[in-house]
Write a protein that holds these residues in place. Structure first.
Motif, mmCIF file in Angstrom:
data_model
loop_
_atom_site.group_PDB
_atom_site.id
_atom_site.type_symbol
_atom_site.label_atom_id
_atom_site.label_comp_id
_atom_site.label_asym_id
_atom_site.label_seq_id
_atom_site.Cartn_x
_atom_site.Cartn_y
_atom_site.Cartn_z
ATOM 1 N N ARG A 167 -8.059 -3.545 4.393
ATOM 2 C CA ARG A 167 -8.036 -2.096 4.556
ATOM 3 C C ARG A 167 -9.138 -1.633 5.501
ATOM 4 O O ARG A 167 -8.897 -0.829 6.410
ATOM 5 N N GLN A 224 -0.641 1.387 2.780
ATOM 6 C CA GLN A 224 0.201 1.809 1.667
ATOM 7 C C GLN A 224 1.088 0.673 1.177
ATOM 8 O O GLN A 224 1.287 0.498 -0.036
ATOM 9 N N ALA A 225 1.642 -0.109 2.121
ATOM 10 C CA ALA A 225 2.475 -1.245 1.703
ATOM 11 C C ALA A 225 1.659 -2.269 0.937
ATOM 12 O O ALA A 225 2.139 -2.855 -0.049
ATOM 13 N N ASP A 226 0.423 -2.494 1.361
ATOM 14 C CA ASP A 226 -0.436 -3.430 0.648
ATOM 15 C C ASP A 226 -0.855 -2.882 -0.710
ATOM 16 O O ASP A 226 -1.007 -3.623 -1.682
ATOM 17 N N MET A 227 -1.036 -1.569 -0.808
ATOM 18 C CA MET A 227 -1.495 -0.963 -2.055
ATOM 19 C C MET A 227 -0.382 -0.917 -3.096
ATOM 20 O O MET A 227 -0.610 -1.229 -4.275
ATOM 21 N N PHE A 228 0.826 -0.552 -2.675
ATOM 22 C CA PHE A 228 1.926 -0.386 -3.626
ATOM 23 C C PHE A 228 2.799 -1.628 -3.747
ATOM 24 O O PHE A 228 3.745 -1.637 -4.544
ATOM 25 N N GLY A 229 2.536 -2.654 -2.958
ATOM 26 C CA GLY A 229 3.278 -3.902 -3.105
ATOM 27 C C GLY A 229 4.662 -3.892 -2.502
ATOM 28 O O GLY A 229 5.501 -4.716 -2.890
ATOM 29 N N THR A 230 4.935 -2.998 -1.562
ATOM 30 C CA THR A 230 6.247 -2.974 -0.925
ATOM 31 C C THR A 230 6.336 -4.058 0.147
ATOM 32 O O THR A 230 5.349 -4.711 0.491
ATOM 33 N N SER A 231 7.533 -4.225 0.678
ATOM 34 C CA SER A 231 7.773 -5.278 1.664
ATOM 35 C C SER A 231 7.111 -4.915 2.996
ATOM 36 O O SER A 231 7.439 -3.888 3.606
ATOM 37 N N ILE A 232 6.194 -5.770 3.430
ATOM 38 C CA ILE A 232 5.520 -5.530 4.709
ATOM 39 C C ILE A 232 6.482 -5.758 5.874
ATOM 40 O O ILE A 232 6.443 -5.041 6.881
ATOM 41 N N THR A 280 8.639 -2.716 6.273
ATOM 42 C CA THR A 280 7.830 -1.627 6.830
ATOM 43 C C THR A 280 7.622 -1.821 8.328
ATOM 44 O O THR A 280 7.767 -0.878 9.126
#
Length: 319
Positions: free
Chosen positions: A224, A248-256, A259
C-alpha cells in the motif's frame, strides 16, 4: 566614457559569474546522476562493466568538487517557506529529478539565470539601445529578467508534461502485461517486476517507475505504501485511480486480475479517445499554415501568368 567602461566591466563580470553558476549546476546534476546510477547498480547487482558510461578522470573530479559548492549556493538562495519548497520538490520529482539536493540545484540555476538576465538587460540598455526612453528601457529590462528567471521553471514544466504523457501512453500496454502475468499465476509483486523489465526498451519512463516500485517492495515497504509513493512520484490521475483500485482489491480480497482487466480496457478506450481528440484538432491547427503559407503560394501560381499577361497587354496599349 569612463562610466560606460565601468558598466561594461561590471556586466562582463556578472556574465562570467552567471556562466560559472550554470556550469556548477550542470556538473552537480552529472554527479547526482552518477551517484544514482551507482546506487541502482549496487541494488540490482549489476556487473562492474555497466558503469563504464560514468564520468571519470578530470570530468568526474570536477563534478565532485563543484557539486558541494553549488549545492551550498542553492541552499542560500532557495525560499524559506516550507510550502514553496514542497511544491518545488513535488514538481522536480514529477520531472524525474529525485536527488537529495534537487531543490537547491534548481533554485541555484534559477537565480543564476536571473543574474544572467540582469546582465543581459544592462548590456542592452547601455550598449545596444542607449537612445530609447527610460520607460521603454525599464519595460525591456523587466521583460528580459522575467524571461531568464522563469525559463528553468518552464523547462521543468515541459519535462513534467513529457514524462507524464509517456507514462500515460504506456500505461494500457503495461496493464495488459500485468493481466497476462497475474492470470499466468504470478503474484502482483513479481508481475510488476516482470513488466518493468519487459518495458525497459519500449517505455523506459514507465519501466523506471515500476522498477523503483519493485525496489521499495524489496526494501520492506508495504504494498500500500509503495503504491502510494508511485502515485505521488508520477502525479497522474490515471495512476492514482489504478493505485486506489489495487489497494481496494488487496484490502477486500477481490480478484486483482479482473480489476486490472477492467481498468486496462478503460485505459485503452481513454487512449483511443485522446487520439480522436488530437485528430479533431488538426483542421484548426492547419488553418494558419494554410492561410499564411499555402494559399498565397497557390494564388501566385494560379494568378501569376494572368497578371503577367495583363501587364504586357497594358504596356502594349500605352505604347
Amino acid at each position: 566614457m569612463d562610466t560606460t567602461l565601468l558598466a561594461a566591466v561590471a556586466v562582463a563580470m556578472l556574465a562570467h559569474m552567471t556562466v560559472f553558476a550554470l556550469v556548477l549546476g550542470v556538473f552537480a546534476h552529472l554527479e547526482e546522476s552518477r551517484r544514482r546510477r551507482e546506487i541502482l547498480g549496487r541494488t540490482l547487482g549489476l556487473a562492474p562493466e555497466d558503469k563504464r558510461d560514468e564520468p571519470r578522470g578530470a570530468l568526474g573530479w570536477l563534478a565532485a568538487s563543484l557539486a558541494s559548492a553549488f549545492v551550498s549556493f542553492g541552499r542560500t538562495v532557495k525560499p524559506t517557506k516550507a510550502e514553496d519548497i514542497s511544491k518545488t520538490k513535488a514538481k522536480l520529482i514529477h520531472a524525474g529529478f529525485r536527488g537529495q539536493n534537487a531543490v537547491e540545484i534548481f533554485w541555484g540555476i534559477k537565480i543564476g539565470m536571473a543574474l544572467a538576465g540582469i546582465g543581459m538587460a544592462a548590456l542592452l540598455a547601455m550598449v545596444v539601445v542607449p537612445t530609447l526612453r527610460w520607460e521603454y528601457k525599464v519595460t525591456m529590462c523587466a521583460g528580459v529578467i522575467s524571461l531568464f528567471f522563469y525559463t528553468p521553471g518552464l523547462y521543468v514544466d515541459y519535462l513534467v508534461n513529457r514524462r507524464q504523457r509517456a507514462i500515460q501512453n504506456g500505461l494500457p500496454d503495461a496493464l495488459d502485461l500485468l493481466v497476462v502475468c497475474v492470470e499466468a499465476g504470478m503474484g502482483l509483486d513479481g508481475a510488476i517486476q516482470r513488466v518493468g523489465q519487459e518495458l525497459a526498451v519500449k517505455e523506459p519512463v514507465l519501466s523506471s517507475e515500476l522498477k523503483l516500485l519493485t525496489l521499495e517492495l524489496r526494501a520492506g515497504k508495504s504494498r500500500r505504501e509503495a503504491l502510494k509513493n508511485l502515485s505521488s512520484r508520477v502525479g497522474l490521475e490515471d495512476v492514482g485511480s489504478l493505485v486506489a483500485l489495487l489497494i481496494q482489491a488487496d484490502m477486500f480480497g477481490t480478484s486483482i486480475a479482473q480489476t486490472l482487466r477492467v481498468y486496462a480496457e478503460a485505459m485503452r478506450t481513454k487512449r483511443f479517445q485522446r487520439a480522436e481528440e488530437i485528430a479533431a484538432k488538426l483542421p484548426v491547427k492547419l488553418l494558419f499554415p494554410l492561410v499564411f503559407f499555402i494559399f498565397p503560394t497557390l494564388l501566385m501560381i494560379i494568378l501569376g501568368p494572368a497578371g503577367i499577361r495583363l501587364m504586357g497587354m497594358f504596356s502594349s496599349v500605352n505604347k
